[in-house]
Write an enzyme that holds these catalytic residues in place. Structure first.
Site, PDB file in Angstrom:
ATOM      1  N   GLU A   1      -1.324  -8.992   4.528  1.00 32.66           N
ATOM      2  CA  GLU A   1      -1.038  -9.101   5.964  1.00 32.66           C
ATOM      3  C   GLU A   1      -2.286  -8.900   6.810  1.00 32.66           C
ATOM      4  OE1 GLU A   1      -0.866  -4.631   5.375  1.00 32.66           O
ATOM      5  OE2 GLU A   1      -0.704  -6.473   4.196  1.00 32.66           O
TER       6      GLU A   1
ATOM      7  N   HIS B   1      -3.588  -5.786   0.707  1.00 28.23           N
ATOM      8  CA  HIS B   1      -3.063  -6.049   2.052  1.00 28.23           C
ATOM      9  C   HIS B   1      -3.148  -7.532   2.431  1.00 28.23           C
ATOM     10  CE1 HIS B   1      -2.538  -1.905   3.590  1.00 28.23           C
ATOM     11  NE2 HIS B   1      -3.561  -1.595   2.807  1.00 28.23           N
TER      12      HIS B   1
ATOM     13  N   CYS C   1       0.825  -1.199   0.000  1.00 28.92           N
ATOM     14  CA  CYS C   1       0.000   0.000   0.000  1.00 28.92           C
ATOM     15  C   CYS C   1       0.871   1.266   0.000  1.00 28.92           C
ATOM     16  CB  CYS C   1      -0.970  -0.038   1.173  1.00 28.92           C
ATOM     17  SG  CYS C   1      -2.346   1.100   1.002  1.00 28.92           S
TER      18      CYS C   1
END
Length: 1407
Positions: free
Chosen positions: A1368, A1366, A1235
């Site tokens: 994660e 994302h 990001c």
């Protein structure tokens, strides 16, 4: 990720045209307007500004500007604005994207004049310099300000003034921030400059310039109207000329004495009116007596302001704690006693209740990932901690009525600080929100129930503006801070009742709540002791938010409009996050936490927070120790202004050094402003004035404040409030004959309280932290519909917390008691879908929003409190906190318009297993799905206060109610038992819109069809379908029907089969065997989505909205597939004593570091928390790491474009830059950017890399503003392509969902050759795809408009990967908001995305 610069035309249409502006037009037809100041018109220095005759150069500036030196925390020059010796200007084109520009032009032609034929924009950077910049530094400044691939679009001369069109008339309008305070944007911009060694820059404000071409000269009023369209009158002004100075010529006002000894009460009455102190009759009596008879001296104006704020209704809750007399009879209990009685009866698991800034309940012993040496560069590891679940809720109504965007920003920010300032400090996790406004009067909308004759007050924003701007403000603040918003509600109402009263939310409700965690060892604040230091940490003081506590305690319209404006605060989310990081570092020290006590600064500013922290011991405070950002502030303003992002804390003297060290690392100012002295007084001295007197041989001036704490903060006399109950006229609901079910649905499905809330959810981050187990969107199409929100406590455990909202204000217009019971019932019928520890563990915040001191409202509120108390005690649950807002009325068109009284119940509880959460989307097909109705009303079907009544311009007379409280308890426990055994596949509560809307919404979310077959039992069709009696609808499997019925019977609960689920997307509704509706699911869903999409068009690119709206008709379940089976990391890796180190690097404003650390930890890495500050200070070097990760977030709040400031802090600091260059070249290392980190890697030239030809700024790929022009958060589909990326090995061919949340994610390739080379080399490994798995550029599948669906870029050797989504935040299956039932995965186990991080570990092993 960028929201502050989301360049949608609609964002420039948020000004107000209700107030005429004094505009001046020069002979050259350039309009700059008037700069309105706080007291009088600003006198600008008219000396000529220095002209810098330089042009933007395409070559990169050299890196050797800053050598990495770092200042101490107490200095932090970026926080303290110094006077500028000169102001220089740079101009950049364009201001807004071409599509947004066309949209704005269309709006201008419609609203202003069709003679306007074109519109061009630019932005002006107005830069205050302490001294001149050398050429080398000037080139750095230009790089920061320009777009990297368009350096020619930045210049020192206006681009607009060069443009001319033959035969057309031109006018330029420039608007920008008021000069009376430094904007948060400037604060971050200056911080970027400091990080690059540009210490000469003291202020950097951005203004917007518009060039209009018209066939005929525009009239003065047309120019005024345009100016009003493109700026916010509350926070901005029109510039009449080029700024040559930021000086406001404001002279600090001296401390004054108010002659109470001479004039008595009259003196207080005069100052009360002048300063808007909101003293009532009892206040005037008490304070006159206090100063004349007790203290026996004249008070200072600072003391009176202090008292007004800290003892305002807003701060002290006089009404709730006061004596009530109703119908001439004194009540035996106060409202506070009534509400607290629930907690006293059912404390159970409560650990904090009715004290502190939040409430809390007993949690669980969990393994939390946290730094080993908090406050310094170090590794993170799991440790066992006893964490309780925390909740707080509050409103920010008055500021949102006056200036919706900043009002909501600071509402969200203040509540965040309430969360982290609980006990001795606590953890922020997630938020909820709510908005109640008047009729929207949206142009082109179908809302026949709205009364077009209603007039709206000119001193307040319109309901439509409030709904859009307030939700934007709250969303943007949370997005930048890094707090996910995971639940909410919305309601609109405006109607003249049968009594003749107009009821409407002219003064709106902006509700903000937060769920968090607190270490059990920190739940109790320490008491002040003599010698302890009184410390302020956070941002600097500015002249904003003056008198907010008192102003919010008044009916809107009673106060002076300029005072109202002064009382609105301004938010700085990035500063708030730095403040929270300091607090979090302290609390993660566990038993060594240096914070003894903490309070956040809110209403009343220092007036309130300092007295709270020193009570009852007292202290001497030096006003000049407070860090200020504006040196023209008076003592009164420094002491009383509600500048945000500040905490007051108590620490022992020996803890000062460690606190300074933490603040230095996070670049946060810290000031010791006093010492606890045991005198029991608050004494405010001015050391600067004292030093001046000493120098002149004079005695020191008396303190500006010198008050005995007990007399102004202790047990003060209660106030008495007298009311009579009012029996309002009622009329039965009258629906005209011939109105069909479809006629009713066309209205009901468009009512904002019923319709889709998509317009609120896609613009807010719902996944940051990685601890979100359930947010608003559900099902294969991710429809906004969830009833309950769920958070996880950690990444390694399955325990967590759930929260749900209940509120039914329109019912309160008929029966306040029923309204209170229904609010409780709705909260529980929403909460029931999460598996909880027990109903008796449920606690709730109660937020009361009433015009309580107006006739009839106080008694209604009292009756509601009694009903609430009785119901909760019977249920075994309790209120443990809450807030009140008791001036919910506004003057309009010659009458006082009261808002409907509202009680918002936010229930929260502990969850033993976060994976056992039921969502409303229907899941079963093939004749297996059965719909059950659990009826809490036992056959009653009352329509009073319903959505149906509202959309036909009525409220009815027969109000629903919770008549059998014990039955609700049985139902809750029974459904919980079903959830525990996985017997419920979908479930939804019955609320606004009634039973038929509940069933329709379940079909909408599941993209299914349903057959409803109901019996009327002798009542009308509309009562059968639209009554909003409490109840539940469950989807169960036909094979489980007997087991479900038997288990419910064991709890004395009955359920009725009302229909079945079909795979065919058709909805059929029968009542008594007669078919009243047979329509496609998509057709009805389009109605339900219509209002939301109309609101979306006011916030993002209309063509994108239309594309999503049309595409929704043809959506189907995404066709995801996996080319591998996800698995947990091998225990051999996890148990190793020495693990590969990965540096998780963050900058100011980054917010994705903890979830990133968790993902790498889960893959067998040793994650380290590393800040750019650490690298600049030389506290760590990169040579010891095998991997580095640039995390997501909003570095420097995305000021000057996403990741630009972060990139500059690396590029222009030679020692740091050389470290990164060496790391990049090492063959045994890898890097990942997510990001904001992805944007950074592009700016640094790390991807696709020098070999591909992308190292020059002018050809380097960049990630720019989303095509929609707005921040987007979606769980979107991606497909993984063949590539050299080491982290995606073995994942090729997979198509799956992933969280994406950004405002600048559109891949842009200035050089087509670079794109071709990249594609030919397979360096675009991740692509956005549609429901069929095909790579797409179509919105919203491709949420940013990237060409060829590009979502990631890697280097040719595969070691460096930059991606916008994302992974994660979804490396565990419970983080997925939806996945196909065909996947062979455990919800409690790893997700496919964990393999990315495991691949990096495997690659390192092979090196």
């Amino acid at each position: 990720m960028n929201t502050s610069q989301a360049t949608r035309a609609a964002l420039f249409l948020n000004g107000s045209n209700r107030q005429a502006m004094l505009l001046q037009r020069s002979s050259m037809s350039q309009l700059w307007g008037s700069v309105r100041m706080r007291t009088s018109r600003l006198s600008l220095n008219r000396t000529k500004a220095v002209s810098l005759r330089c042009s933007a150069q395409p070559n990169k500036p050299k890196a050797a500007v800053s050598t990495g030196s770092f200042v101490t925390a107490d200095e932090l020059p970026s926080l303290v604005e110094k006077p500028a010796a000169e102001v220089i200007h740079f101009y950049r084109v364009p201001l807004i994207q071409e599509s947004a520009n066309a949209e704005l032009l269309k709006a201008v032609q419609t609203k202003i004049s069709n003679q306007i034929v074109s519109l061009t924009t630019e932005q002006s950077f107005n830069i205050g310099l302490e001294s001149k910049l050398k050429d080398e530094k000037l080139s750095v400044l230009k790089w920061i300000l320009q777009e990297t691939y368009e350096p020619e679009n930045l210049g020192t001369d206006s681009f607009l003034e060069r443009k001319k069109q033959e035969g057309l008339h031109a006018v330029i309008v420039e608007v920008g921030p008021r000069l009376s305070f430094t904007t948060a944007w400037s604060t971050n911009a200056v911080s970027i400059c400091r990080a690059c060694g540009l210490d000469e820059v003291t202020r950097l404000e951005r203004s917007r310039r518009y060039l209009l071409f018209s066939k005929e000269p525009l009239l003065e009023n047309q120019i005024k109207e345009f100016a009003a369209m493109v700026h916010d009158r509350m926070t901005e002004c029109v510039y009449t000329q080029k700024l040559v100075s930021f000086e406001t010529n404001v002279v600090p006002e001296e401390v004054k004495y108010v002659p109470v000894m001479e004039k008595g009460r009259k003196a207080l009455e005069e100052i009360n009116q002048e300063m808007g102190l909101a003293f009532d009759e009892q206040d005037l009596q008490y304070y006159t007596r206090l100063f004349r008879e007790d203290i026996k001296r004249d008070p200072t104006n600072v003391e009176l302001f202090d008292i007004a704020q800290s003892n305002s209704e807003h701060s002290r809750h006089w009404f709730f704690a006061g004596n009530m007399v109703i119908d001439g009879k004194p009540m035996d209990k106060s409202l506070m006693q009534i509400v607290k009685s629930t907690w006293e009866a059912n404390r159970n698991n409560s650990v904090i209740g009715f004290k502190d800034n939040s409430s809390a309940i007993r949690g669980f012993l969990v393994n939390q990932l946290r730094p080993l040496l908090p406050g310094s560069v170090c590794l993170l590891d799991v440790s066992a901690r006893d964490l309780d679940i925390l909740f707080t809720a509050e409103t920010h109504n008055f500021p949102c009525a006056v200036a919706p965007y900043p009002g909501a920003e600071t509402g969200a920010g203040g509540r965040i600080r309430d969360t982290h300032a609980t006990g001795r400090g606590s953890f922020v996790v997630a938020s909820t929100s709510g908005y109640c406004v008047g009729n929207l009067n949206m142009e082109g909308s179908y809302a026949p129930w709205e009364d077009s004759s209603f007039q709206y007050p000119s001193n307040l924003a319109s309901p439509l503006q409030i709904l859009i701007d307030a939700s934007n403000g709250a969303s943007d603040y949370g997005n930048k801070f890094g707090e996910p918003m995971i639940q909410g509600y919305t309601r609109t109402f405006g109607m003249r009742l049968p009594s003749g009263d107009r009821r409407e939310w002219l003064k709106p409700i902006m509700f903000s709540a937060g769920i968090g965690q607190i270490d059990h060892t920190h739940i109790t604040k320490g008491e002040p002791e003599v010698g302890m230091l009184v410390v302020k940490i956070g941002g600097p003081a500015y002249r904003i938010g003056m008198g907010g506590g008192a102003a919010s305690s008044m009916v809107s319209g009673q106060n002076d409009a300029e005072l109202d404006f002064n009382a609105v605060q301004r938010g700085d989310a990035e500063m708030s996050q730095k403040l929270y990081r300091v607090v979090r570092a302290c609390i993660e020290m566990g038993e060594k936490n240096p914070i003894i006590s903490i309070h956040d600064q809110g209403a009343g500013g220092n007036c309130n927070v300092v007295k709270e922290i020193i009570y009852p011991q007292g202290a001497e405070i030096d006003i000049r120790a407070v860090v200020v950002g504006d040196h023209t502030m008076s003592v009164l303003e420094i002491w009383g202004a509600e500048y945000q992002e500040q905490d007051a804390i108590l620490v022992k003297a020996e803890s000062r050094e460690i606190l300074q060290s933490i603040c230095k690392r996070e670049r946060l100012s810290m000031a010791v402003i006093g010492t606890i002295n045991g005198g029991g007084r608050c004494t405010l001295i001015d050391s600067t004035a004292a030093a001046k007197c000493s120098k002149e041989g004079l005695p020191p001036p008396p303190p500006a404040v010198d008050l005995e704490l007990e007399k102004v903060l202790g047990d003060m006399p209660k106030k008495t409030f007298k009311f009579n109950r009012i029996a309002y006229a009622r009329e039965p609901l009258d629906i005209a004959p011939g109105i069909t079910l479809m006629d009713a649905l066309k209205r009901v499905l468009r009512l904002p309280s019923v319709s889709s809330k998509r317009f609120l959810t896609t613009k807010v981050d719902r996944c940051v932290t990685g601890l979100v187990a359930q947010q608003q969107t559900v099902g294969p199409l991710q429809i906004t519909l969830a009833d309950v929100a769920v958070i996880a406590q950690t990444f390694t455990d399955l325990t967590g917390g759930a929260c749900a909202i209940g509120e039914q204000p329109i019912k309160g217009l008929l029966d306040p008691k029923a309204m209170a019971r229904l609010a409780v019932g709705e909260a529980l019928t929403n909460l029931v879908w999460a598996k909880v520890t027990a109903l008796s563990d449920v606690k709730a915040s109660g937020n009361w929003m009433y015009a309580a001191k107006l006739e009839g409202e106080g008694s209604a509120m009292y009756d509601a409190a009694i009903a609430l108390s009785e119901a909760m005690i019977e249920l075994g649950i309790a209120i443990d906190g809450g807030k009140d807002s008791l001036s919910m009325a506004a003057h309009a068109d010659g009458e006082v318009v009261k808002a409907p009284g509202n009680l918002v119940i936010s229930a929260y509880v502990t969850c033993p297993d976060i994976t056992k959460t039921v969502t409303p989307d229907l899941k079963l097909g093939g004749d297996d799905g059965i719909l059950l109705h659990v009826d809490l009303a036992k056959g009653k079907r009352r329509l009073g206060g319903s959505a149906l009544a509202q959309v036909f311009g009525q409220i009815g007379n027969d109000c629903p109610d919770l008549d059998d409280v014990p039955y609700l308890k049985n139902v809750f426990d029974g459904v919980q038992a079903l959830i525990a055994e996985n017997l419920v596949s979908a479930g939804h509560d019955i609320s606004d819109g009634g039973l038929v809307v509940t069933a329709l919404e379940m079909a909408f979310a599941g993209n299914k069809g349903i057959n409803l077959d109901l019996a009327s039992n002798g009542i009308s069709l509309f009562e059968t379908l639209f009554s909003e009696e409490l109840g539940l609808v469950l989807e169960i499997s036909k094979t489980n029907l007997d087991a479900v019925m038997e288990k419910l019977r064991a709890f004395d609960v009955t359920a009725e089969i009302i229909g079945n689920v079909t795979d065919s997307p058709l909805i059929e509704v029968k009542v008594d065997g007669i078919t009243h509706l047979s329509e496609k699911t998509s057709f009805l869903r389009d109605m339900w989505e219509d209002t939301s999409f109309q609101l979306e068009k006011l916030q993002r690119l209309a063509s994108c909205v239309e594309m999503e709206k049309e595409g929704l008709k043809f959506r189907h379940e995404p066709n995801w597939k996996l080319s591998f089976i996800p698995s947990s990391t091998n225990n051999n890796y996890m148990s190793q004593d020495v693990k590969p180190k990965v540096a998780v690097i963050r900058e100011e404003g980054s917010n994705g570091d903890r979830e990133m650390s968790a993902a790498f930890y889960a893959a067998g890495f040793e994650p380290w928390d590393v800040t750019v500050s650490d690298l600049l200070a030389g506290d760590i070097t990169l040579d010891q790491f095998r991997g580095i990760v640039f995390v997501g977030g909003f570095s420097y709040a995305d000021v000057l474009d996403s990741a630009k400031g972060w990139a500059a802090s690396i590029r222009f600091n030679e020692p740091v830059l050389s470290q990164f260059q060496e790391f990049y070249k090492r063959p045994d290392t890898f890097s990942l950017g997510i990001c904001n980190g992805c944007q950074l890697m592009a700016l640094l030239g790390w991807v696709p890399g020098p070999q591909v030809g992308g190292s020059l700024d002018t050809s380097q790929p960049r990630f720019v503003h989303n095509e929609s022009g707005r921040f987007e958060c979606r769980f979107t589909s991606v497909t993984i392509k063949d590539s050299p990326s080491i982290m995606l090995k073995g994942m090729e061919g997979s198509t799956l969902g992933v969280w994406a949340a950004h405002g600048e994610g559109r891949a842009y390739f200035p050089d087509e050759g670079v794109l071709d080379h990249m594609l030919h080399s397979d360096l675009a490994p991740l692509r956005y795809c549609d429901d069929d798995g095909n790579v797409t550029e179509a919105y919203p599948f491709n949420l940013n408009g990237s060409p060829l669906g590009i979502a990631a870029i890697c280097s040719p050797d595969g070691r460096h990967l930059a991606m916008m989504p994302h992974p994660e935040r979804c490396f565990l299956m419970w983080q997925f908001p939806w996945y196909p039932t065909s996947w062979d995965v455990e919800k409690a186990g790893p997700s496919p995305w964990l393999k990315m991080f495991q691949n990096a570990r495997d690659w390192l092993e092979s090196c």
